[in-house]
Every structure is written in structure tokens, then in C-alpha cells.
Design a protein around this motif. Structure first.
Motif, short mmCIF file in Angstrom:
data_model
loop_
_atom_site.label_atom_id
_atom_site.label_comp_id
_atom_site.label_asym_id
_atom_site.label_seq_id
_atom_site.Cartn_x
_atom_site.Cartn_y
_atom_site.Cartn_z
N ILE A 18 63.26 -1.62 1.15
CA ILE A 18 62.98 -1.26 -0.25
C ILE A 18 61.62 -0.58 -0.35
O ILE A 18 61.46 0.42 -1.07
N MET A 19 60.65 -1.07 0.39
CA MET A 19 59.31 -0.48 0.39
C MET A 19 59.35 0.94 0.94
O MET A 19 58.73 1.86 0.38
N PHE A 20 60.10 1.15 2.02
CA PHE A 20 60.22 2.49 2.59
C PHE A 20 60.95 3.42 1.62
O PHE A 20 60.56 4.58 1.45
N GLY A 21 61.99 2.93 0.97
CA GLY A 21 62.71 3.75 -0.01
C GLY A 21 61.83 4.12 -1.20
O GLY A 21 61.92 5.24 -1.72
N ALA A 22 60.97 3.18 -1.64
CA ALA A 22 60.05 3.48 -2.74
C ALA A 22 59.07 4.58 -2.35
O ALA A 22 58.73 5.45 -3.16
N LEU A 23 58.62 4.56 -1.08
CA LEU A 23 57.72 5.62 -0.61
C LEU A 23 58.42 6.98 -0.66
O LEU A 23 57.83 7.97 -1.11
N VAL A 24 59.66 7.03 -0.19
CA VAL A 24 60.41 8.29 -0.24
C VAL A 24 60.56 8.77 -1.68
O VAL A 24 60.43 9.97 -1.97
N LEU A 25 60.82 7.85 -2.60
CA LEU A 25 60.97 8.22 -4.00
C LEU A 25 59.68 8.80 -4.56
O LEU A 25 59.69 9.82 -5.27
N GLY A 45 52.04 -5.17 -1.75
CA GLY A 45 51.19 -6.26 -1.31
C GLY A 45 51.07 -7.32 -2.40
O GLY A 45 51.16 -8.53 -2.14
N LEU A 46 50.87 -6.88 -3.65
CA LEU A 46 50.79 -7.83 -4.78
C LEU A 46 52.13 -8.52 -5.01
O LEU A 46 52.18 -9.72 -5.32
N LEU A 59 44.97 -9.39 1.87
CA LEU A 59 44.43 -8.07 1.55
C LEU A 59 42.96 -7.92 1.93
O LEU A 59 42.41 -6.83 1.80
N GLN A 60 42.34 -9.02 2.36
CA GLN A 60 40.95 -8.90 2.80
C GLN A 60 40.82 -8.11 4.10
O GLN A 60 39.71 -7.73 4.49
N THR A 437 50.68 -3.72 4.57
CA THR A 437 51.71 -4.47 3.84
C THR A 437 53.05 -4.38 4.56
O THR A 437 53.80 -5.35 4.64
N PHE A 438 53.37 -3.19 5.09
CA PHE A 438 54.65 -2.99 5.76
C PHE A 438 54.77 -3.92 6.97
O PHE A 438 55.82 -4.50 7.22
#
Length: 618
Positions: A18-25, A45-46, A59-60, A437-438
């Protein structure tokens, strides 16, 4: 721990895709790549923190990643090579090269196209910047090629393709980024890419030879009045004499093993001999057919003697193979020819014609710069960053020697270098945020399992990866591909036992198509910006010339995209043309190492040392 039921569990399980698809979008919506990467990383990440996948302190790690990127010494080579290329572009070196080499090849069919390919390879080995090469050759060569009747598709295609050689022939910027992303040596990446880059240029020349043979009107030779460097009383050496000398030289070098030994590690025995046999036949055909009629006796003799002297000099060295041999032999050849030309000019011996002398003096600066940069890297004297620094200084000296070094030139080059370097750094920082995050949601394991489980083993993996990169190259440029795709593909390739230098060079050739893909190829845009858009009057002939259409530029690029894909296939079939970089590595003698350890380590029966007496018992 059992997976949670419902949508929440499904989302957690599939968060990586889903994260990779959001990047493509985000990218398809047109958002800048750097900000799309960083935004995806922070947003997901959040979300991961909210879903309990990792703690807020996860996230630090971001500040440490940002500092690590800015502290990366390898990336210092990017601004150095960019500055060097921009200074050389404005120094007039490309103009002199194209004019002189065009005079050498101009009288034969396709001669100007051969000159563009040759100069494109030289500019690639000095500038390393695609935009500089394409724009320079488009401004200088395209009007001349159109003036003398070249087909617009052939002319535009060969200029755009030759400019993209700057991506695969070192010191390419994309190879620096590729080495950084794959965690491999930039020097090894340069050495591995050198032979495929030269072979790709040779395939371009072979295509022009076929086109000019089948369609002579598509690539005619220059008329005599256009050969301005030709002496009025210039004579040509008979083709039979040149052919006999060339045949004897090839036979001697092949029998001696100098030429077959050059590619012995890259090609198997039969294929190696076949390649050199075909190469010898092409050169002899070029000479015996009379197409080399512009080669003056002095130029031919000087070239033959310089090559013979350089090869003999290299035979006495320990370098026998690979990119080191090619670069050092070229440098020695031009060095010997330069000494002869200087002696000829100082003592006015008239051994060289006007054309021969001009060729030697024009070839010295770029090849000296190639040796200063690539030669020092290949022989281990300098790191790529140090080589880039020396190349920048060399470019400034060349510009000064030509009288082109002005404050405005330095200001423009520095500004463009800072802009490109900031562009690269911001994309890399965004990629670092995204990858944090990935990797946190095990995205790298998802990609690795997906690619490793493909049918066909390594072959199926390579076909799928190359198809993916080829399709993505329609929409993303090479920097974006290198920062987004390569970190995902590299671990899977490493797990399958694939040499990552070979893998990186193969993908670099594939990613080169991103410059040539209609309709989004950047090389096509660069050429479109300098090609005539409306009819114009030629300043030499006075004829009304028709413009070059965008469709002609696109159709001209298609054959060269196919050639680039053929080059990808050749790298897969003959991996030795890349993996020869290992032949120059330091070989350790395991027996000597073991003997040294045995000398340092006492045996079991050795007498133990006496106890220390510190005087406490007295």
C-alpha cells in the motif's frame, strides 16, 4: 502473534505494498519526487506508530540518516563531475572536436554520424552530463547534417543517442549514485561499465553503417567544398597499401595475442576470436572499399606508428586487460602522436598534413582529461572523488588555455552545479525517509520474497527486473529510478548470488532508455529545444531549410532504444564484459597468509614465558 482480524489486520499485513502504491500515485499526480518520497515516509510512519507497528522513538533515526547522507564522501564526486562537464561544454572543446572529426569522416557515407558518435563517446568520458552532450552536438552538428541532406530521423536519433552515452561511459553521474545505492565501489562500477559503454557506441556506428549502405541518400558524405581542412595539393594513400598495412598489423596483434587477450576475460574463446575477426574485417572493408579516402598518408602513418608504439609500451607494463588497458593505450597513443606533431611544428618538417596536425592537437585535451580522471582511478592512484576534483581543475585549465575562462562562465557553471547537486541530495534525503518507514514495515522482505519467488530462477528475476525498469523509465528519470527502485532490487539480487557491479551496470544501460523513450525522454526534450521549429535560411548554402518535427525526433530515437535493449541482452549473455573489473583486484596468497599467522602464533609445545615479577612479594 496472530494477525488481527478485519480491515485493520489486512492493512497491517499489506502496509508495504500500500505504501509503494501510494508513492506511485503521488508521482503520477505530478508532485516532486523528493517531497513525494519524504511525505510517504512520514505519513506511513505516523500510521505505523498509531497501529502499534513501532514506537514513536523509531523516527528518531531520521536525523542520523540525514547526517549520514550529507556526510557521504562518495557523493562529493557528483558536484565535481558536474562542474567539470559544464565548464568543458562552454570551453568550445565540443565544437572543435565535431568540426575536426567531421572533416576526417565527412567524405564517407554516414561520416558525420560516425563523427557524432565518436565525439559523443569522448564527451561522455569527459563531461559525464547528458544535457551538455546533447545540446552541444545538437547546436553544432544538426544544422550541418541537415545542410548536406541527412535524413532528419537519422540525424536527430544519432545525436540524442550519442549524448546519452554520458550516462553509461564513466565518469557518469548515475554510476556514482548506483554504486552508492548498491553499497559498492565507484571505481569498480566505472571499470565494469567502461567496456559496455564503448561496445554500445560501436553498435550505434554499426547501425549507421547498415543504414548508409541500404539507404545511401539518408546519410550522404560531405562534398569537397565542405572539407575546409583539406590541403589543396593533398594526396591520398592508395587503399591497397593502407589495407595491406592494416591487415599485417591485425594479423600480428591477433597472432601475438594482444587483441584477443584484451577481451579474453569478457568473452569465451570462440566468441572472442570471432569478435576480433569481424572487427578486423570491418576495418579492412572500410579501407579497401575506398571509404577511407580522406585519410591522408601522414595521418595514416602517424596513427599506425602511434598505435604500434602504445601497444608495445603497454606490453612492457603489467596491465594486460580491461578498461585500464584501453584508457592507458589511448592515452599513450595520443601522447606519442602529440610528441610527433610538436616536433613537426617546431622544426617545420612538414611530415604531417594540416588535417593530421589538427586531429592530433584537438584530440590531446579530452584524452588528457580522460587519463587525468579515469586513468588515475583505474590504476588506483586516486579515488573517484579525487579524480573528479582533478578533472574540475583540468577543465578550468583547458578553458583558460582556450581563452574562454571568464567570471560569467564560472558563475553559471557553479550555479548549475549547486542546483543539480541540491536536486540529487534532496531526492536522496526523501528516499532515506521513505526507506526508513518502508524497512520498518518489512517492505524490503516483501519485495525480496516477491522477486526471489519468481519462476525461472535468476533468468526469470532478470527478465522481470529489466521489464519493470524499462516500463518505469517511461515516467521516471534515471535519478528517480536509482533512488527508488535500486535499493529495493539490490538486496534481492544479492540474495540470489548476483554480482552487484554487473547488476548495476546492466540496469544502468536499461535506465539509459529513460532519456530516449518517446514521448518523455529528456534527451529528446534537449534536442527539441535546440532543433529548428520553423523554416529557416541556411547561412552557408542560402537555401530554405524545413524544420525538424517532434515526430521525426521521436521516430529517430526508436532504433536506438532497441539497440540499448540489445546491449542489455549482451551484458546478460556475456557477463565477463563487466566482471573483468575483478581481474585488476589484489589477489591474496592464502598459503602465505597462513604461514604468517603460524609464525605469529606459538605452537602448543612452545615454552611459556616466565611469570612477571613486579616486586610485590619482596
Amino acid at each position: 502473534m496472530a494477525a488481527e482480524p478485519g480491515f485493520r489486520g489486512w492493512f497491517i499485513h499489506n502496509m508495504a505494498p500500500i505504501m509503494f502504491g501510494a508513492l506511485v500515485l503521488f508521482l503520477l499526480l505530478g508532485y516532486p519526487v523528493a517531497f513525494s518520497l519524504a511525505a510517504n515516509g512520514l505519513i506511513f510512519g505516523l500510521i505505523g506508530i498509531y497501529l502499534g507497528l513501532f514506537e514513536p522513538k523509531f523516527l528518531q533515526a531520521l536525523p542520523e540518516r540525514v547526517y549520514g547522507t550529507m556526510n557521504n564522501e562518495v557523493l562529493l564526486a557528483v558536484p565535481f563531475f558536474t562542474f567539470m562537464g559544464l565548464v568543458l561544454e562552454r570551453s568550445g572543446m565540443a565544437e572543435d572536436l565535431l568540426d575536426t572529426i567531421g572533416q576526417v569522416f565527412g567524405s564517407i557515407r554516414g561520416g558525420l554520424a560516425y563523427a557524432v558518435i565518436f565525439v559523443g563517446a569522448l564527451l561522455a568520458a569527459t563531461t559525464g552530463v547528458v544535457a551538455a552532450s546533447v545540446i552541444s552536438m545538437g547546436l553544432i552538428s544538426l544544422p550541418i547534417m541537415l545542410r548536406y541532406g541527412y535524413d532528419r530521423r537519422v540525424a536527430s536519433g544519432v545525436i540524442a543517442a550519442s549524448g546519452t552515452l554520458a550516462q553509461i561511459i564513466p565518469p557518469s553521474l548515475v554510476l556514482i549514485v548506483m554504486a552508492d545505492q548498491l553499497n559498492r565501489s565507484v571505481g569498480d562500477m566505472y571499470e565494469g561499465a567502461f567496456v559496455p559503454g564503448l561496445l554500445l557506441a560501436s553498435l550505434y556506428a554499426l547501425y549507421i553503417f547498415i543504414v548508409s549502405s541500404i539507404f545511401p541518400s539518408a546519410a550522404p558524405g560531405l562534398p569537397l567544398e565542405a572539407q575546409t581542412l583539406r590541403d589543396p595539393d593533398q594526396k591520398t594513400l592508395p587503399s591497397r597499401i593502407m589495407g595491406a598495412v592494416a591487415a599485417a598489423g591485425f594479423a600480428f596483434l591477433i597472432a601475438r595475442g594482444s587483441l584477443p587477450g584484451l577481451t579474453a576475460g569478457a568473452l569465451p574463446g570462440v566468441a572472442n576470436m570471432a569478435v576480433w575477426g569481424i572487427g578486423s574485417f570491418v576495418v579492412l572493408f572500410f579501407i579497401m572499399s575506398g571509404t577511407a579516402k580522406l585519410l591522408t598518408p601522414s595521418l595514416f602513418i602517424a596513427l599506425a606508428l602511434s598505435i604500434a608504439g602504445a601497444i608495445e609500451l603497454m606490453e612492457m607494463s603489467h596491465v594486460k586487460f580491461g578498461a585500464d588497458y584501453v584508457v592507458l593505450t589511448m592515452s599513450a597513443t595520443v601522447g606519442i602522436a602529440f610528441v610527433v606533431a610538436v616536433i613537426n611544428r617546431v622544426f617545420r618538417l612538414k611530415l604531417l598534413s594540416k588535417l593530421a596536425e589538427q586531429v592530433v592537437f584537438v584530440m590531446v585535451p579530452p584524452l588528457a582529461l580522460i587519463f587525468l580522471v579515469l586513468g588515475t582511478i583505474f590504476i588506483g592512484v586516486a579515488t573517484p572523488t579525487e579524480g573528479g576534483a582533478m578533472g574540475s581543475l583540468g577543465a578550468v585549465i583547458l578553458a583558460f588555455a582556450r581563452g574562454r575562462l571568464k567570471f560569467d562562465l564560472l558563475r553559471q557553471a557553479t550555479y548549475s552545479t549547486a542546483k543539480l547537486s541540491a536536486f540529487v541530495l534532496f531526492i536522496l534525503l526523501g528516499a532515506r525517509v521513505f526507506s526508513l518507514t518502508f524497512y520498518g514495515v518489512d517492505g524490503h522482505k516483501w519485495v525480496e520474497e516477491l522477486l526471489v519467488s519468481l519462476p525461472g530462477g535468476q533468468t526469470g528475476f532478470l527478465i522481470a527486473v529489466n521489464a519493470l525498469v524499462f516500463v518505469l523509465a517511461f515516467f521516471l528519470d534515471y535519478f528517480e529510478l536509482a533512488f527508488i527502485i535500486i535499493p529495493l532490487l539490490g538486496p534481492a539480487a544479492d540474495k540470489m548470488g548476483i554480482d552487484l557491479i554487473w547488476f548495476g551496470v546492466m540496469l544502468a544501460v536499461n535506465m539509459q532508455t529513460s532519456f530516449m523513450h518517446p514521448p518523455f525522454g529528456f534527451a529528446l526534450f534537449f534536442l527539441r529545444s535546440v532543433a529548428a521549429k520553423v523554416p529557416y535560411v541556411d547561412r552557408v548554402t542560402g537555401k530554405m531549410m524545413q524544420p525538424v518535427t517532434t515526430g521525426q525526433i521521436y521516430w529517430g530515437a526508436v532504433p536506438f532504444v532497441c539497440i540499448q535493449l540489445v546491449m542489455v541482452a549482451l551484458i546478460i549473455l556475456f557477463p565477463g564484459m563487466v566482471t573483468h573489473y575483478k581481474s585488476g583486484g589484489i589477489q591474496l596468497d592464502q598459503q602465505q597468509i597462513q604461514q604468517q599467522f603460524e609464525n605469529l602464533t606459538p605452537g602448543l609445545d612452545a615454552t611459556s614465558p616466565p611469570p612477571l615479577d613486579l616486586g610485590f612479594g619482596k
